[in-house]
Design an enzyme around this catalytic site. Sequence first.
Site, PDB file in Angstrom:
ATOM      1  NE  ARG A  34      -3.516   0.340   2.538  1.00 37.48           N
ATOM      2  CZ  ARG A  34      -3.374   1.080   3.631  1.00 37.48           C
ATOM      3  NH1 ARG A  34      -2.683   0.624   4.656  1.00 37.48           N
ATOM      4  NH2 ARG A  34      -3.914   2.273   3.706  1.00 37.48           N
ATOM      5  CE  LYS A  60       1.483  -5.213   6.729  1.00 35.33           C
ATOM      6  NZ  LYS A  60       1.282  -3.929   6.059  1.00 35.33           N
ATOM      7  NE  ARG A  62       2.776   8.893  12.861  1.00 35.51           N
ATOM      8  CZ  ARG A  62       3.559   9.336  13.821  1.00 35.51           C
ATOM      9  NH1 ARG A  62       4.383   8.515  14.426  1.00 35.51           N
ATOM     10  NH2 ARG A  62       3.528  10.589  14.172  1.00 35.51           N
TER      11      ARG A  62
HETATM   12  C1  BTN Z   1       0.405  -3.759   2.440  1.00 39.87           C
HETATM   13  O1  BTN Z   1       1.156  -2.831   2.117  1.00 39.87           O
HETATM   14  O2  BTN Z   1       0.207  -4.050   3.625  1.00 39.87           O
HETATM   15  C2  BTN Z   1      -0.285  -4.570   1.380  1.00 39.87           C
HETATM   16  C3  BTN Z   1       0.604  -5.655   0.856  1.00 39.87           C
HETATM   17  C4  BTN Z   1      -0.038  -6.505  -0.217  1.00 39.87           C
HETATM   18  C5  BTN Z   1       0.947  -7.497  -0.790  1.00 39.87           C
HETATM   19  C6  BTN Z   1       0.298  -8.457  -1.739  1.00 39.87           C
HETATM   20  S1  BTN Z   1       1.303  -9.849  -2.114  1.00 39.87           S
HETATM   21  C7  BTN Z   1       0.192 -10.317  -3.357  1.00 39.87           C
HETATM   22  C8  BTN Z   1      -0.255  -9.065  -4.060  1.00 39.87           C
HETATM   23  N1  BTN Z   1       0.677  -8.693  -5.108  1.00 39.87           N
HETATM   24  C9  BTN Z   1       1.289  -7.546  -4.857  1.00 39.87           C
HETATM   25  O3  BTN Z   1       2.123  -7.013  -5.617  1.00 39.87           O
HETATM   26  N2  BTN Z   1       0.872  -7.045  -3.696  1.00 39.87           N
HETATM   27  C10 BTN Z   1      -0.125  -7.893  -3.084  1.00 39.87           C
END
Ligand code: BTN
Length: 321
Positions: free
Chosen positions: A120, A185, A318
Amino acid sequence: MKSKALLELLSDGQVHSGESLASRLGVSRTAIWKQIRRAMDEGAEIATIRGRGYRLTSRLDLLDRDSVLECLAPARRGSLFLNVLDEVDSTNAEVLRQIPAGAGKIPVVMADCQTAGRGRRGRVWQSPRGENLYLSIGLTFHGGFGVLDGLSLVLGVAVANALEQLGVPEVGLKWPNDIFLPDGKLGGILVELQGELEEGVVQVIAGIGLNVHMSRTEGVDQPWSSLARACPEIEWSRNQIAGAVIDAVLDAVPVFSDLGFRDFREPWQRRDIFKGKSLQAKGGEIEGVGCGIDDNGNYQIQTTDGVVPVRAGEISLRVMQ
Ligand code: BTN
Protein backbone atom coordinates in the site's frame (compact mmCIF):
# COMPACT_ATOMS: atom_id res chain seq x y z
CA MET A 1 12.08 -22.23 -9.77
CA LYS A 2 14.31 -24.12 -12.22
CA SER A 3 14.87 -26.88 -9.67
CA LYS A 4 11.21 -27.45 -8.82
CA ALA A 5 10.99 -30.87 -10.50
CA LEU A 6 14.15 -31.94 -8.69
CA LEU A 7 12.79 -30.75 -5.35
CA GLU A 8 9.56 -32.61 -5.94
CA LEU A 9 11.57 -35.83 -6.36
CA LEU A 10 13.55 -35.11 -3.20
CA SER A 11 10.50 -34.10 -1.18
CA ASP A 12 9.98 -37.68 0.09
CA GLY A 13 13.01 -37.16 2.36
CA GLN A 14 14.76 -40.30 1.01
CA VAL A 15 18.30 -40.49 -0.39
CA HIS A 16 18.36 -40.27 -4.21
CA SER A 17 21.47 -40.96 -6.26
CA GLY A 18 22.59 -38.37 -8.79
CA GLU A 19 22.20 -41.03 -11.46
CA SER A 20 18.57 -41.85 -10.63
CA LEU A 21 17.66 -38.16 -10.42
CA ALA A 22 19.37 -37.53 -13.77
CA SER A 23 17.55 -40.38 -15.48
CA ARG A 24 14.15 -39.42 -14.04
CA LEU A 25 14.55 -35.81 -15.14
CA GLY A 26 16.22 -36.65 -18.44
CA VAL A 27 19.31 -34.53 -17.80
CA SER A 28 23.00 -35.18 -17.08
CA ARG A 29 24.43 -35.76 -13.60
CA THR A 30 26.30 -32.47 -13.94
CA ALA A 31 23.00 -30.71 -14.56
CA ILE A 32 21.60 -32.34 -11.41
CA TRP A 33 24.58 -31.17 -9.41
CA LYS A 34 24.07 -27.61 -10.70
CA GLN A 35 20.36 -27.73 -9.82
CA ILE A 36 21.21 -28.98 -6.32
CA ARG A 37 23.58 -26.00 -5.86
CA ARG A 38 20.94 -23.59 -7.14
CA ALA A 39 18.22 -25.04 -4.91
CA MET A 40 20.56 -24.72 -1.92
CA ASP A 41 21.31 -21.11 -2.85
CA GLU A 42 17.56 -20.51 -2.88
CA GLY A 43 17.23 -21.87 0.64
CA ALA A 44 16.57 -25.62 0.29
CA GLU A 45 18.50 -27.73 2.80
CA ILE A 46 20.02 -30.69 0.96
CA ALA A 47 22.60 -33.06 2.40
CA THR A 48 25.12 -34.79 0.15
CA ILE A 49 25.53 -38.38 1.36
CA ARG A 50 28.91 -39.58 0.12
CA GLY A 51 28.71 -42.39 -2.36
CA ARG A 52 24.89 -42.49 -2.14
CA GLY A 53 23.42 -39.21 -3.35
CA TYR A 54 21.28 -36.37 -2.03
CA ARG A 55 18.66 -36.03 0.66
CA LEU A 56 16.38 -33.12 1.50
CA THR A 57 16.80 -32.41 5.20
CA SER A 58 14.06 -29.87 5.77
CA ARG A 59 10.40 -29.94 4.85
CA LEU A 60 9.49 -28.11 1.65
CA ASP A 61 6.25 -26.27 1.19
CA LEU A 62 5.94 -26.20 -2.60
CA LEU A 63 3.07 -24.48 -4.37
CA ASP A 64 0.89 -26.82 -6.32
CA ARG A 65 -2.21 -25.87 -8.29
CA ASP A 66 -4.03 -29.21 -7.82
CA SER A 67 -3.46 -29.09 -4.07
CA VAL A 68 -4.91 -25.57 -3.90
CA LEU A 69 -7.98 -26.73 -5.85
CA GLU A 70 -8.41 -29.70 -3.50
CA CYS A 71 -8.48 -27.34 -0.52
CA LEU A 72 -11.34 -25.30 -1.99
CA ALA A 73 -15.03 -25.89 -1.48
CA PRO A 74 -15.86 -28.40 -4.26
CA ALA A 75 -18.55 -26.19 -5.80
CA ARG A 76 -16.03 -23.40 -6.24
CA ARG A 77 -13.30 -25.30 -8.11
CA GLY A 78 -14.82 -24.92 -11.56
CA SER A 79 -15.49 -21.21 -11.15
CA LEU A 80 -11.83 -20.17 -10.87
CA PHE A 81 -9.22 -19.39 -13.49
CA LEU A 82 -6.33 -20.31 -11.19
CA ASN A 83 -2.72 -19.71 -12.17
CA VAL A 84 0.09 -20.84 -9.89
CA LEU A 85 3.37 -19.34 -11.05
CA ASP A 86 6.97 -19.81 -10.19
CA GLU A 87 7.84 -16.12 -10.44
CA VAL A 88 6.00 -12.97 -11.45
CA ASP A 89 6.44 -9.22 -11.11
CA SER A 90 3.29 -8.81 -9.01
CA THR A 91 0.34 -11.19 -8.71
CA ASN A 92 -1.94 -8.13 -8.80
CA ALA A 93 -0.48 -7.07 -12.15
CA GLU A 94 -0.78 -10.65 -13.42
CA VAL A 95 -4.46 -10.96 -12.49
CA LEU A 96 -5.14 -7.88 -14.58
CA ARG A 97 -3.28 -9.44 -17.53
CA GLN A 98 -5.17 -12.74 -17.07
CA ILE A 99 -8.69 -11.29 -17.11
CA PRO A 100 -9.16 -11.54 -20.91
CA ALA A 101 -8.04 -15.21 -20.94
CA GLY A 102 -10.29 -16.17 -18.02
CA ALA A 103 -13.46 -16.57 -20.10
CA GLY A 104 -15.69 -15.16 -17.38
CA LYS A 105 -14.17 -17.22 -14.56
CA ILE A 106 -12.73 -15.57 -11.44
CA PRO A 107 -9.03 -14.93 -12.10
CA VAL A 108 -6.75 -15.97 -9.25
CA VAL A 109 -2.96 -15.80 -9.35
CA MET A 110 -0.43 -17.14 -6.84
CA ALA A 111 3.33 -17.08 -7.17
CA ASP A 112 6.29 -18.59 -5.37
CA CYS A 113 8.03 -15.21 -5.49
CA GLN A 114 7.39 -11.68 -6.78
CA THR A 115 10.09 -9.52 -8.32
CA ALA A 116 8.11 -6.29 -7.97
CA GLY A 117 5.66 -6.98 -5.13
CA ARG A 118 3.54 -3.92 -4.37
CA GLY A 119 2.44 -2.73 -0.95
CA ARG A 120 0.00 0.00 0.00
CA ARG A 121 0.97 3.64 -0.41
CA GLY A 122 3.50 2.84 -3.14
CA ARG A 123 5.68 0.69 -0.90
CA VAL A 124 7.59 -2.38 -2.01
CA TRP A 125 6.26 -5.70 -0.66
CA GLN A 126 9.22 -7.96 0.06
CA SER A 127 8.42 -11.27 -1.64
CA PRO A 128 11.20 -13.81 -1.09
CA ARG A 129 10.96 -17.14 -2.90
CA GLY A 130 9.23 -20.08 -1.28
CA GLU A 131 8.51 -18.43 2.06
CA ASN A 132 5.18 -16.65 1.96
CA LEU A 133 1.80 -16.43 0.32
CA TYR A 134 1.38 -13.99 -2.58
CA LEU A 135 -2.17 -14.25 -3.86
CA SER A 136 -4.43 -12.03 -5.96
CA ILE A 137 -8.09 -12.41 -6.83
CA GLY A 138 -9.97 -10.48 -9.52
CA LEU A 139 -13.45 -9.43 -8.36
CA THR A 140 -16.19 -7.86 -10.45
CA PHE A 141 -18.77 -5.49 -8.94
CA HIS A 142 -21.81 -3.85 -10.47
CA GLY A 143 -23.02 -0.40 -9.50
CA GLY A 144 -19.96 1.80 -9.97
CA PHE A 145 -17.16 2.70 -7.56
CA GLY A 146 -19.66 3.82 -4.90
CA VAL A 147 -20.55 0.19 -4.03
CA LEU A 148 -16.97 -0.51 -2.96
CA ASP A 149 -17.02 1.49 0.29
CA GLY A 150 -15.82 -0.79 3.06
CA LEU A 151 -14.64 -3.56 0.70
CA SER A 152 -11.05 -3.46 1.87
CA LEU A 153 -12.20 -3.97 5.49
CA VAL A 154 -14.40 -6.86 4.39
CA LEU A 155 -11.35 -8.51 2.84
CA GLY A 156 -9.49 -8.12 6.14
CA VAL A 157 -12.34 -9.84 7.98
CA ALA A 158 -12.38 -12.64 5.39
CA VAL A 159 -8.63 -13.27 5.70
CA ALA A 160 -8.87 -13.20 9.52
CA ASN A 161 -11.75 -15.74 9.36
CA ALA A 162 -9.67 -18.03 7.15
CA LEU A 163 -6.67 -17.86 9.50
CA GLU A 164 -8.81 -18.54 12.56
CA GLN A 165 -10.33 -21.53 10.81
CA LEU A 166 -6.79 -22.84 10.24
CA GLY A 167 -6.10 -22.59 13.97
CA VAL A 168 -4.44 -19.17 14.42
CA PRO A 169 -5.53 -17.49 17.67
CA GLU A 170 -5.69 -13.73 18.26
CA VAL A 171 -5.81 -12.49 14.67
CA GLY A 172 -6.02 -8.70 14.79
CA LEU A 173 -6.86 -6.09 12.16
CA LYS A 174 -5.14 -2.75 11.90
CA TRP A 175 -7.26 -0.22 10.08
CA PRO A 176 -7.85 -0.36 7.25
CA ASN A 177 -6.80 -3.92 6.48
CA ASP A 178 -3.42 -5.02 7.84
CA ILE A 179 -3.44 -8.47 9.39
CA PHE A 180 -1.77 -8.52 12.80
CA LEU A 181 -0.70 -11.05 15.39
CA PRO A 182 0.38 -10.00 18.89
CA ASP A 183 4.08 -9.79 17.89
CA GLY A 184 3.66 -7.80 14.67
CA LYS A 185 2.32 -7.55 11.15
CA LEU A 186 1.46 -10.89 9.58
CA GLY A 187 0.23 -9.63 6.25
CA GLY A 188 -1.43 -6.98 4.21
CA ILE A 189 -4.04 -6.46 1.54
CA LEU A 190 -3.66 -4.24 -1.49
CA VAL A 191 -6.90 -3.34 -3.25
CA GLU A 192 -6.45 -1.95 -6.75
CA LEU A 193 -9.25 -0.77 -9.01
CA GLN A 194 -9.58 -0.95 -12.72
CA GLY A 195 -11.69 1.80 -14.30
CA GLU A 196 -15.27 1.11 -15.31
CA LEU A 197 -15.02 -1.14 -18.36
CA GLU A 198 -18.73 -1.07 -19.08
CA GLU A 199 -21.06 1.33 -17.40
CA GLY A 200 -21.25 0.46 -13.71
CA VAL A 201 -18.95 -2.58 -13.94
CA VAL A 202 -15.90 -2.24 -11.77
CA GLN A 203 -12.97 -4.60 -11.64
CA VAL A 204 -11.20 -4.92 -8.29
CA ILE A 205 -7.94 -6.72 -7.73
CA ALA A 206 -7.55 -7.94 -4.16
CA GLY A 207 -3.90 -8.75 -3.46
CA ILE A 208 -3.12 -10.61 -0.25
CA GLY A 209 0.34 -11.15 1.17
CA LEU A 210 0.81 -13.35 4.27
CA ASN A 211 4.07 -14.24 5.99
CA VAL A 212 4.13 -18.01 6.29
CA HIS A 213 7.70 -19.29 6.82
CA MET A 214 9.36 -15.87 6.52
CA SER A 215 12.90 -15.84 7.83
CA ARG A 216 14.59 -13.10 5.80
CA THR A 217 13.73 -9.59 6.90
CA GLU A 218 15.84 -7.28 4.73
CA GLY A 219 13.74 -4.28 3.76
CA VAL A 220 11.03 -4.89 6.37
CA ASP A 221 10.82 -1.75 8.51
CA GLN A 222 8.35 -2.75 11.23
CA PRO A 223 7.79 -5.58 13.71
CA TRP A 224 6.54 -8.61 11.79
CA SER A 225 5.23 -12.02 12.48
CA SER A 226 4.79 -15.22 10.49
CA LEU A 227 2.45 -18.18 10.81
CA ALA A 228 5.35 -20.57 11.39
CA ARG A 229 6.71 -18.37 14.16
CA ALA A 230 3.35 -17.74 15.84
CA CYS A 231 2.05 -21.32 15.52
CA PRO A 232 5.07 -23.63 15.20
CA GLU A 233 2.96 -26.64 16.16
CA ILE A 234 1.07 -26.42 12.84
CA GLU A 235 2.65 -27.83 9.68
CA TRP A 236 1.93 -24.87 7.41
CA SER A 237 1.03 -25.48 3.80
CA ARG A 238 0.78 -22.47 1.50
CA ASN A 239 -1.63 -24.42 -0.74
CA GLN A 240 -3.98 -25.00 2.18
CA ILE A 241 -3.76 -21.39 3.36
CA ALA A 242 -4.49 -20.20 -0.18
CA GLY A 243 -7.54 -22.49 -0.40
CA ALA A 244 -8.91 -21.20 2.91
CA VAL A 245 -8.29 -17.54 1.99
CA ILE A 246 -9.81 -17.85 -1.50
CA ASP A 247 -12.91 -19.57 -0.05
CA ALA A 248 -13.29 -16.98 2.71
CA VAL A 249 -12.94 -14.03 0.30
CA LEU A 250 -15.34 -15.51 -2.24
CA ASP A 251 -17.86 -16.35 0.53
CA ALA A 252 -17.72 -12.76 1.80
CA VAL A 253 -18.03 -10.96 -1.56
CA PRO A 254 -21.66 -11.87 -2.40
CA VAL A 255 -22.76 -10.96 1.15
CA PHE A 256 -21.02 -7.60 0.77
CA SER A 257 -22.49 -7.09 -2.73
CA ASP A 258 -26.04 -7.80 -1.51
CA LEU A 259 -26.03 -6.19 1.92
CA GLY A 260 -23.06 -3.84 1.97
CA PHE A 261 -20.65 -3.42 4.85
CA ARG A 262 -23.22 -3.70 7.67
CA ASP A 263 -22.70 -7.39 8.60
CA PHE A 264 -18.92 -7.02 8.67
CA ARG A 265 -18.75 -4.17 11.15
CA GLU A 266 -18.95 -6.28 14.31
CA PRO A 267 -16.43 -8.95 13.16
CA TRP A 268 -14.06 -6.12 12.21
CA GLN A 269 -14.49 -4.26 15.55
CA ARG A 270 -13.82 -7.46 17.49
CA ARG A 271 -10.33 -7.60 15.99
CA ASP A 272 -9.51 -3.87 16.07
CA ILE A 273 -5.95 -3.51 17.41
CA PHE A 274 -6.33 0.30 17.75
CA LYS A 275 -9.30 0.12 20.12
CA GLY A 276 -8.63 2.15 23.28
CA LYS A 277 -5.15 3.19 22.07
CA SER A 278 -3.93 6.79 21.92
CA LEU A 279 -3.76 7.66 18.23
CA GLN A 280 -2.67 10.40 15.90
CA ALA A 281 -4.02 10.99 12.39
CA LYS A 282 -3.45 13.59 9.68
CA GLY A 283 0.18 13.95 10.75
CA GLY A 284 -0.77 14.89 14.33
CA GLU A 285 -3.66 17.25 13.47
CA ILE A 286 -6.09 14.82 15.10
CA GLU A 287 -5.29 13.19 18.44
CA GLY A 288 -7.44 10.97 20.59
CA VAL A 289 -8.40 7.42 21.47
CA GLY A 290 -9.31 4.75 18.90
CA CYS A 291 -12.98 3.78 19.07
CA GLY A 292 -13.61 1.54 16.07
CA ILE A 293 -15.25 2.06 12.70
CA ASP A 294 -18.53 3.63 11.68
CA ASP A 295 -21.11 2.06 9.32
CA ASN A 296 -19.12 3.21 6.28
CA GLY A 297 -15.83 1.78 7.44
CA ASN A 298 -14.23 5.10 8.47
CA TYR A 299 -12.04 4.87 11.56
CA GLN A 300 -13.27 6.93 14.51
CA ILE A 301 -11.13 8.81 16.99
CA GLN A 302 -12.56 10.07 20.25
CA THR A 303 -11.00 13.53 20.64
CA THR A 304 -11.65 16.20 23.26
CA ASP A 305 -13.98 17.83 20.68
CA GLY A 306 -15.99 14.66 20.01
CA VAL A 307 -15.71 11.68 17.65
CA VAL A 308 -13.82 12.41 14.43
CA PRO A 309 -14.05 9.95 11.49
CA VAL A 310 -10.90 9.24 9.48
CA ARG A 311 -11.51 8.18 5.90
CA ALA A 312 -9.96 5.00 4.53
CA GLY A 313 -7.16 5.55 2.05
CA GLU A 314 -6.54 9.16 3.06
CA ILE A 315 -4.63 9.08 6.29
CA SER A 316 -2.47 6.63 8.14
CA LEU A 317 -3.15 6.18 11.81
CA ARG A 318 -0.26 5.99 14.23
CA VAL A 319 -0.20 4.86 17.84
CA MET A 320 1.27 7.69 19.92
CA GLN A 321 4.55 6.74 21.61
C1 BTN B 1 0.40 -3.76 2.44
O1 BTN B 1 1.16 -2.83 2.12
O2 BTN B 1 0.21 -4.05 3.63
C2 BTN B 1 -0.29 -4.57 1.38
C3 BTN B 1 0.60 -5.66 0.86
C4 BTN B 1 -0.04 -6.50 -0.22
C5 BTN B 1 0.95 -7.50 -0.79
C6 BTN B 1 0.30 -8.46 -1.74
S1 BTN B 1 1.30 -9.85 -2.11
C7 BTN B 1 0.19 -10.32 -3.36
C8 BTN B 1 -0.26 -9.06 -4.06
N1 BTN B 1 0.68 -8.69 -5.11
C9 BTN B 1 1.29 -7.55 -4.86
O3 BTN B 1 2.12 -7.01 -5.62
N2 BTN B 1 0.87 -7.04 -3.70
C10 BTN B 1 -0.12 -7.89 -3.08
